[in-house]
Design a protein around this motif. Structure first.
Motif, short mmCIF file in Angstrom:
data_model
loop_
_atom_site.label_atom_id
_atom_site.label_comp_id
_atom_site.label_asym_id
_atom_site.label_seq_id
_atom_site.Cartn_x
_atom_site.Cartn_y
_atom_site.Cartn_z
N ASP A 101 0.85 -1.19 0.00
CA ASP A 101 0.00 0.00 0.00
C ASP A 101 0.89 1.24 0.00
OD1 ASP A 101 -1.45 2.30 1.50
OD2 ASP A 101 -3.07 0.93 1.00
N PRO A 102 0.65 2.18 -0.92
CA PRO A 102 1.55 3.34 -1.04
C PRO A 102 1.72 4.13 0.25
CG PRO A 102 0.03 3.24 -2.89
CD PRO A 102 -0.43 2.20 -1.93
N ARG A 103 0.73 4.11 1.13
CA ARG A 103 0.82 4.87 2.38
C ARG A 103 1.81 4.27 3.36
NH1 ARG A 103 -5.46 4.56 3.66
NH2 ARG A 103 -4.95 2.43 2.95
N LYS B 41 4.17 1.53 2.32
CA LYS B 41 5.20 0.72 1.64
C LYS B 41 6.60 1.04 2.14
CE LYS B 41 6.85 -0.46 -2.99
NZ LYS B 41 6.65 -0.24 -4.46
N ASP B 42 6.92 2.30 2.30
CA ASP B 42 8.26 2.68 2.74
C ASP B 42 8.50 2.29 4.19
OD1 ASP B 42 8.82 3.68 0.25
OD2 ASP B 42 8.46 5.78 0.79
#
Length: 223
Positions: free
Chosen positions: A201-203, A205-206
């Motif tokens: 999920d882009p929110r 991922k990091d």
């Protein structure tokens, strides 16, 4: 937005990832304090706030303190009920709690025991191959159950990521770095497709970072 509180912890650690992921989805800021393991948590100032001297730990702007990653993550999620992180009603919330306990006690507990066994945390004479095998089989039973039940919907409880998904994804990532080599992961395609959806999920991922999965299970390596 002002931070909702201060967080002490290692961003690479599974428990800290829970909290950072919840804050990211809820749209909250946290004041991440500098932390050096064995130094910061042994300081008198830290112990005065958190006598157990472990991380992650949290202190709200009102002075409220908490320890334990899942508890802190749940508290942060409760400050943004509209986020859906705890579900949309009391039954959803009960299911979120159910899956959190399942992940922690039926999967992660066995990962930790096996990691301690292969890393030599127990005395040499305490090691038992039969116990090692029994622990691995207990985790295997839980993963088989998960594999059969995880593809009913996109996420565990609702159509959006909840706290249960974040914690289960963290637990799966940890297991795939210790007990689940490539051969074991191939047995659970639904589990790892689900993991990819949540951790990708882009929110968040990091926050989850690189998979860093092992190729060979630590359970099958020479001790």
């Amino acid at each position: 937005m002002a931070p909702i509180g201060s967080l002490w912890g290692d961003s690479r650690h599974r428990l800290t990832k829970y909290i950072l992921s919840v804050a990211a989805i809820a749209g909250f800021e946290l004041d991440i304090k500098p932390f050096e393991y064995g130094v910061t948590n042994k300081s008198p100032e830290f112990i005065e706030k958190f006598p157990f001297a472990k991380v992650p730990t949290f202190q709200g702007e009102d002075g409220f303190t908490l320890l334990e990653g899942a508890s802190i993550a749940r508290y942060v999620a409760s400050l943004a009920l509209e986020s859906g992180l705890l579900g949309n009603n009391i039954k959803d919330t009960a299911l979120v709690d159910q899956w959190i306990h399942f992940a922690e006690h039926e999967i992660n507990a066995y990962t930790n025991l096996i990691w301690q066994l292969v890393e030599g945390f127990f005395p040499e004479k305490a090691y038992s191959e039969s116990i090692h095998k029994s622990i691995f089989e207990s985790q295997e039973r839980s993963l088989k159950f998960l594999e059969q039940n995880i593809n009913i919907r996109e996420f565990l409880v609702t159509d959006e990521i909840t706290l249960a998904d974040i914690i289960l994804a963290g637990v799966i990532q940890r297991a795939a770095r210790v007990t689940l080599g490539a051969a074991e992961r191939a047995l659970y395609p639904n589990v790892f497709a689900y993991y990819a959806r949540v951790a990708g999920d882009p929110r968040i991922k990091d926050i989850f970072g690189a998979d860093d999965f092992v190729e060979v299970s630590r359970s099958t390596q020479e001790r």
